[in-house]
Write an enzyme that holds these catalytic residues in place. Structure first.
Site, PDB file in Angstrom:
ATOM      1  N   SER A 180     -10.694  -5.802  -1.039  1.00 40.78           N
ATOM      2  CA  SER A 180     -10.486  -6.962  -1.901  1.00 40.78           C
ATOM      3  C   SER A 180     -11.750  -7.827  -1.941  1.00 40.78           C
ATOM      4  O   SER A 180     -12.822  -7.335  -2.275  1.00 40.78           O
ATOM      5  CB  SER A 180      -9.259  -7.747  -1.423  1.00 40.78           C
ATOM      6  OG  SER A 180      -8.873  -8.716  -2.374  1.00 40.78           O
ATOM      7  N   GLU A 302      -1.811  -2.659  -8.090  1.00 45.81           N
ATOM      8  CA  GLU A 302      -2.502  -3.826  -7.530  1.00 45.81           C
ATOM      9  C   GLU A 302      -1.863  -5.141  -7.972  1.00 45.81           C
ATOM     10  O   GLU A 302      -1.622  -6.050  -7.175  1.00 45.81           O
ATOM     11  CB  GLU A 302      -3.974  -3.829  -7.973  1.00 45.81           C
ATOM     12  CG  GLU A 302      -4.789  -2.625  -7.565  1.00 45.81           C
ATOM     13  CD  GLU A 302      -5.463  -2.778  -6.219  1.00 45.81           C
ATOM     14  OE1 GLU A 302      -5.145  -3.738  -5.490  1.00 45.81           O
ATOM     15  OE2 GLU A 302      -6.308  -1.926  -5.898  1.00 45.81           O
ATOM     16  N   HIS A 399      -1.358  -4.493  -4.042  1.00 47.06           N
ATOM     17  CA  HIS A 399      -2.688  -4.860  -3.546  1.00 47.06           C
ATOM     18  C   HIS A 399      -2.643  -5.033  -2.031  1.00 47.06           C
ATOM     19  O   HIS A 399      -1.807  -5.763  -1.500  1.00 47.06           O
ATOM     20  CB  HIS A 399      -3.133  -6.164  -4.214  1.00 47.06           C
ATOM     21  CG  HIS A 399      -4.509  -6.619  -3.833  1.00 47.06           C
ATOM     22  ND1 HIS A 399      -5.647  -5.911  -4.159  1.00 47.06           N
ATOM     23  CD2 HIS A 399      -4.936  -7.718  -3.158  1.00 47.06           C
ATOM     24  CE1 HIS A 399      -6.702  -6.558  -3.709  1.00 47.06           C
ATOM     25  NE2 HIS A 399      -6.304  -7.659  -3.085  1.00 47.06           N
TER      26      HIS A 399
END
Length: 486
Positions: A180, A302, A399
């Site tokens: 991320s 995600e 995610h």
């Protein structure tokens, strides 16, 4: 496993060192206690705060530039004069959208032991303390600022390069892996000349830095610095001294006025400064980056982690127009609402535009110069630790859902005790691939082809050539929101 916790890699960035490049650690005499984690960096937790919008509950400390080292236990060497063979090392920079995150969230002892790796987790400055840019910083020879968190990461990697041999690691065989916001910054690190020789392989999880709204120059970010200071009560005269006198919690709760990895009103790294001399999109296209083999991947769903507030068609239309402006009507047509509801539709377009297509573009750009492999984590049964009523939709392969598999240990979002036997097997396969220790023949061949992704799912992996089409990347490339590829 041997663990060395709370090891300082730079001086505490407090007082006059706030918003300065990290300084070398002052040496100490005697034995240092390495049995306790160092403090997390100052950060504010809250839905708006995590995206850069300010507010939230503050914890942590400015005295936070610590790392943690996990190494396999030494073999019984009684009567054996042979030195331990150096093991490959892995350095992990955590995510958290740039306002939050800490290396202590992730526990890699299982991976260190099973894969025979020396693994390091890293802290770096966050929010305004890590990413504020201001014209006044030039008086302290720091340029416009905006990259203090990135400089911390690079300082940690330099510490690893100098010292990891003392912990049994090989400084000439280091994998930088990140997720991320950590992957976004690792992508920027690849475009930094100061990173040369600090790692020999890179793994970017859900953070391709070619998303256009996240590519911000230091000078552009600095334009909002004076207004940021004024809103905190610092007048035009001597704003930097005023900001340095403010308590860290006030700065952590202040909303961002610049653009970052989540677009306007967020935080993140900048380019065209002393650390990252040019836009990473240009640097990577031209081959001016640390040329090492790369793995770049994303998760199938995600966007579902961020879509729970979109509960009706009116909200879906308004959110889509807010995100994409004049392109919004085309996005609504491309991503119609199905029987599962509007949250899934907006999650799909967010997945494609923000994560999938920039990562695909990054693979293609990197592949012009280095071997690159792509993946898609697609376990839609991935465990989620928080109650279903908090989320309100099926998260699928959300995610950060791959992190429990990569480390093989639980964390705030996932409990590995809920793994099925097939998920445990998938976790072992992913750990061995991340560690570069997979045995030939144990997995399907994974070609260094930017248009082929390896799909990770329980029951066995497969290779897929439809990623670009499945995620509508041709559509996004034809809009201003498509990945930057010179």
């Amino acid at each position: 496993v041997r663990a060395f916790l709370g090891v300082p890699f730079a001086q505490p960035p407090v007082g006059d060192l706030r918003w300065r490049a990290p300084r070398a650690v002052e040496p100490w005499n005697g034995v240092r206690d390495a049995t306790r984690l160092g403090s997390d960096c100052t950060q504010a937790i809250g839905r708006r705060a995590i995206l850069g919008g300010g507010g939230g509950v503050v914890f942590g400390s400015e005295d936070c530039l610590y790392l943690n080292i996990y190494a396999p236990a030494l073999p019984d060497q009684v009567g054996d004069d042979k030195a331990e063979q150096a093991r490959p090392a892995m350095a992990y920079t955590p995510g958290g959208a740039s306002p939050v995150g800490t290396g202590a969230t992730y526990a890699p002892p299982r991976m260190a032991r099973a894969q025979g790796r020396v693994i390091v987790t890293v802290n770096y400055r966050l929010g305004a303390l890590g990413w504020l840019a201001h014209p006044g910083f030039q008086a302290e020879d720091e340029g416009f600022g905006g990259n203090f968190g990135l400089m911390d990461q690079q300082a940690a990697l330099k510490w690893v390069h100098r010292n990891i041999a003392a912990f049994g690691g090989d400084p000439g065989n280091v994998t930088l892996f990140a997720e991320s916001a950590g992957a976004w910054t690792a992508c920027y690190l690849m475009a930094s000349p100061g990173s040369e020789g600090l790692y020999q392989r890179v793994i970017l999880q859900s953070g391709g830095c070619l998303e256009p709204s996240s590519l911000v120059s230091a000078e552009e970010a600095a334009r909002s610095g004076p207004m940021f200071a004024e809103r905190l009560g610092c007048p035009e005269a001597d704003q930097i001294a005023c900001l340095k006198a403010l308590p860290a919690w006030r700065l952590s709760r202040a909303p961002s006025l610049r653009a970052g990895i989540n677009g306007p009103g967020s935080w993140g790294p900048v380019h065209t400064d002393a650390t990252v001399p040019e836009n990473p999109a240009v640097a990577i296209h031209e081959g001016r980056f640390t040329r090492v083999p790369a793995i770049v991947g994303t998760n199938l769903d995600e966007g579902r982690l961020f879509a729970n507030e979109v509960k009706d068609m009116d909200r879906y239309r308004k959110e889509t127009i807010w995100m994409y402006g004049d392109v919004g009507p085309r996005v609504l047509e491309r991503y119609p609402v199905g029987d599962d509801g509007p949250a899934y539709a907006i999650a799909a377009n967010f997945t494609d535009q923000r994560f999938a297509c920039p990562s695909q573009a990054l693979r293609r750009q990197l592949a012009r110069h280095v071997p690159v492999r792509g993946y898609e984590f697609a376990d839609r049964g991935a465990p989620f630790a928080l109650p279903d009523w908090i989320v309100g939709l099926d998260l699928g392969a959300y995610h950060a859902s791959e992190l429990a598999y990569v480390f093989g240990t639980s964390w705030v979002f996932a409990d590995v005790k809920r793994f099925t036997p097939e998920q445990r097997a998938l976790s072992r396969r992913m750990q061995s691939l991340w560690a570069g220790s997979a045995q030939p023949g144990s997995d399907p061949p994974w070609p260094a082809d930017p248009d082929v992704v390896r799909v990770f799912a329980p029951g066995g992996g497969r290779l897929d050539r439809t990623f670009f089409d499945r995620h509508h990347c041709a559509f996004w490339d034809g809009t201003p929101f498509g990945a930057v590829a010179p």
